[in-house]
Design a protein around this motif. Structure first.
Motif, short mmCIF file in Angstrom:
data_model
loop_
_atom_site.label_atom_id
_atom_site.label_comp_id
_atom_site.label_asym_id
_atom_site.label_seq_id
_atom_site.Cartn_x
_atom_site.Cartn_y
_atom_site.Cartn_z
N ARG A 5 0.79 -1.11 0.01
CA ARG A 5 -0.02 -0.07 -0.16
C ARG A 5 0.73 1.16 0.08
O ARG A 5 0.64 2.17 -0.71
CB ARG A 5 -1.01 0.16 0.97
N LEU A 6 2.09 1.39 0.89
CA LEU A 6 2.86 2.26 0.86
C LEU A 6 3.61 2.52 -0.36
O LEU A 6 4.23 3.90 -0.63
CB LEU A 6 3.62 2.50 2.06
N THR A 7 3.96 1.66 -1.26
CA THR A 7 4.70 1.91 -2.35
C THR A 7 4.02 1.87 -3.58
O THR A 7 3.61 2.81 -4.02
CB THR A 7 5.73 0.72 -2.42
N GLU A 8 3.30 0.77 -4.05
CA GLU A 8 2.70 0.47 -5.36
C GLU A 8 1.42 1.28 -5.27
O GLU A 8 1.02 1.99 -6.11
CB GLU A 8 2.29 -0.97 -5.73
N ASP A 9 0.62 1.35 -4.21
CA ASP A 9 -0.84 1.73 -4.35
C ASP A 9 -0.55 3.34 -4.13
O ASP A 9 -1.36 4.36 -4.93
CB ASP A 9 -1.71 1.44 -3.01
N VAL A 10 0.46 3.87 -3.28
CA VAL A 10 0.64 5.43 -3.51
C VAL A 10 0.87 5.81 -4.99
O VAL A 10 0.80 6.93 -5.34
CB VAL A 10 1.41 5.90 -2.43
N ASP A 11 2.17 5.10 -5.40
CA ASP A 11 2.50 5.50 -6.76
C ASP A 11 1.22 5.41 -7.99
O ASP A 11 1.40 6.32 -8.51
CB ASP A 11 3.58 4.38 -7.35
N ARG A 12 0.40 4.40 -7.64
CA ARG A 12 -0.68 4.73 -8.47
C ARG A 12 -1.59 5.66 -8.44
O ARG A 12 -2.15 6.38 -9.35
CB ARG A 12 -1.56 3.36 -8.42
N ILE A 13 -1.72 6.28 -6.94
CA ILE A 13 -2.47 7.48 -6.93
C ILE A 13 -1.72 8.61 -7.55
O ILE A 13 -2.53 9.42 -8.08
CB ILE A 13 -2.57 7.72 -5.41
N GLY A 14 -0.49 8.74 -7.43
CA GLY A 14 0.19 9.79 -8.17
C GLY A 14 0.25 10.09 -9.57
O GLY A 14 0.16 10.70 -10.15
N GLU A 15 0.08 8.43 -10.19
CA GLU A 15 0.04 8.40 -11.58
C GLU A 15 -1.54 9.02 -11.86
O GLU A 15 -1.58 9.52 -13.07
CB GLU A 15 0.05 7.05 -12.00
N VAL A 16 -2.29 8.72 -11.15
CA VAL A 16 -3.69 8.92 -11.37
C VAL A 16 -3.90 10.67 -11.70
O VAL A 16 -4.44 11.12 -12.33
CB VAL A 16 -4.85 8.34 -10.53
#
Length: 574
Positions: free
Chosen positions: A119-130
């Motif tokens: 969650r702290l890596t991939e999920d947060v990165d995906r939020i940044g991409e969005v």
């Protein structure tokens, strides 16, 4: 967009509003060039047909200038939005991490580390991409559609209305595909989270896996989770492929319909051939943003799963909460009192019952009893890892529930049974939690802990980097570093939780010597299964099913012939 996810990001977007506004201005400049380019294409078409070289050169120069300005605007849009999106990502990741550290131990005891890491890596990165795509791609595409469609209406409103007939159908189809895609994305991300958890467990316990020849078992477990993830991703990709096919077909039908209507308009004299060329160019400029919008919408639906997974963490409330007016605990002498304390992890399973205990400064208290008797639970209440359901715990007469947690825990040293060392140098592990420290203070703590000799034998001494969890050290060496860490704090209260139970005889002797040094003039709680380590205690408390059933010195308890005497007989008759 569901309120559960996207709307919660607004507080993180607001601080970046200035940068986003600057990027938006660049986007407007970039988008405003589309009508000019369409007009330039029309003028070039006329000039080429008429053989007007001077006009071709003049219009080409204007085109070059427009393209240069649009290129500069595009650079500003890209760089500014990247800056804002990365800052938003950093803020979210930092605040999630900070919030997680406020949660109580029980949450981490029931949560998989791999899931939190994902969650702290991939999920947060995906939020940044969005966020990046929303402002960098989605918004410009919307503006481009508005500007180009407006110009198309200006050229020929009848053709434009005909072209837009299929737009609502495309919107409905894209929305339906997006909801299905969200379902598959949530499932895929959950499987990735499971894979991350398996990797964390296996790599952390690789020695045990190899010792039990369980490689094939773990490989099968990994393969099953990876295959589930593959299936979920395949369903999502197949759905996207179907969506692109349907949308592409509708776009093609629009073009065919457009040529039919265009030919009819030209035959009626309502449209010239040059105007129709400009109109075709405008329609071509719609295809790319529509494709981008479709792709972005899919990514937004996939990203929504990450939004939900991240922001649901903020809904978690810590069980241990500081009072709004909590005061700092002053330097203590070390008197600890338990007054009618009752504690349970689950309300129907009491762990400690009506504990009344007073421990005086400098006193050494040993806690013995069978597993599950409540020994560790009792000492975990002192630094407020948990709060009792009833009763009070006082230190120097101050209720610990009324004081600042940091000021409380800085005066309590803990040496656990399972020593945890962090990646970094030996000095950083001894001075754990301190951003700045004096090496001499670290060395003094290590000398007291019988650790200075083996540390000095390393080529880089106290600046030796430890592997993950200190795998390049023996159990005794790790334990002595843990003792040095506790000494460095210079606590008035010390908790030793089975600090020597996993050591060989030689290491235990060195560790025991170190412990005897640091226990001097401190209030000490010792948990031990080996009764040989608690004979020197001022008082020994025997716990059974959450109750203190015996209390006294080693000699007194042996003479009573009770439970302690039974434990002693069982251990020393072997």
């Amino acid at each position: 967009m569901q309120r559960s996810g996207y709307w919660q990001i607004l507080p993180y977007i607001r601080p970046q509003s200035r940068t986003i506004l600057q990027a938006f201005v660049c986007t407007l400049v970039f988008t405003a060039g589309w009508p000019l380019l369409i007009r330039i294409v029309q003028e070039l078409g006329k000039s080429v047909g008429a053989g007007d070289v001077q006009t071709i050169i003049r219009v080409s120069g204007i085109a070059a200038l427009v393209l240069l300005i649009r290129g500069i605007a595009h650079f500003g849009q890209d760089s500014l939005m990247a800056k804002a999106a990365l800052k938003i990502t950093l803020d979210i990741r930092t605040k999630v991490y900070a919030h997680l550290q406020t949660l109580s131990l029980n949450y981490f005891e029931t949560t998989r580390t791999g899931d939190l890491t994902y969650r702290l890596t991939e999920d947060v990165d995906r939020i940044g991409e969005v966020v990046y795509k929303a402002f960098h791609d989605f918004t410009p595409c919307i503006l481009q559609l508005i500007v180009v469609i407006g110009y198309m209406i200006y050229l020929n409103w009848q053709l434009t209305i005909a072209v837009l007939i299929l737009a609502p159908l495309m919107g409905v189809l894209i929305g339906a595909f997006g909801e299905r895609l969200l379902k598959f994305s949530r499932k895929s991300q959950q499987q990735i989270s499971n894979i991350s958890s398996i990797l964390t467990e296996v790599f952390g316990g690789i020695r045990l896996v190899q010792a039990f020849a369980a490689e094939e078992h773990e490989l099968n477990r990994f393969r099953q989770e990876a295959d589930q993830n593959r299936r979920a991703k395949y369903l999502a990709e197949r759905l996207k492929a179907l969506q692109y096919g349907v949308v592409g077909f509708l776009e093609a039908m629009c073009v065919v319909f457009l040529f039919f209507l265009g030919g009819w308009q030209i035959s009626k004299g309502n449209l010239t051939g040059v105007q129709f060329i400009g109109y075709i160019v405008a329609v071509a400029m719609l295809i790319d943003p529509i494709g981008h919008l479709t792709s972005n919408y899919n990514e937004f639906k996939q990203g929504q799963a990450s939004f939900d997974r991240i922001f649901e963490l903020f809904k978690l409330e810590p069980l241990i909460i500081e009072k709004p007016n909590a005061k700092n605990l002053p330097l203590v002498d070390g008197k600890v009192e338990f007054i009618e304390v009752n504690f349970a992890y689950q309300s129907d399973q009491p762990i400690l019952k009506n504990i009344n205990l007073t421990v005086y400064p400098g006193e050494m208290i040993a806690l013995v009893g069978s597993s599950g008797a409540g020994k560790t639970s009792l000492v975990n209440l002192i630094p407020r890892f948990y709060d009792p359901q009833q009763g009070e715990i006082l230190i120097d007469g101050v209720d610990i529930s009324q004081v600042n947690l940091k000021s409380l825990r800085q005066q309590i040293g803990i040496v656990p049974q399972d020593t945890l060392l962090f990646s970094g140098t030996i000095a950083e592990n001894i001075a754990f939690g301190q951003s700045e420290f004096e090496l001499e203070d670290v060395r003094n703590a290590a000398q007291i802990a019988n650790a200075d000799q083996f540390i000095s034998q390393f080529a880089q001494g106290y600046y030796t980097h430890l592997g993950e969890r200190g795998v390049n050290l023996s159990g005794g060496q790790k334990q002595r570093i843990a003792i040095a860490r506790a000494i460095y704090l210079n606590p008035r209260i010390l908790i030793l939780d089975e600090a020597t139970s996993a050591l060989d005889s030689e290491s235990e002797l060195l560790v025991q010597e170190a412990l005897e040094r640091i226990m001097h003039n401190r209030t000490v709680f010792v948990i031990a299964h080996r009764l040989a380590t608690v004979r020197k205690a001022d008082r020994i408390l025997v716990l059974d099913k959450g109750n203190i059933i015996e209390s006294g010195t080693h000699a007194e308890l042996l003479s009573h012939g009770g439970r302690y005497s039974q434990f002693h007989t069982q251990q020393f008759r072997r």
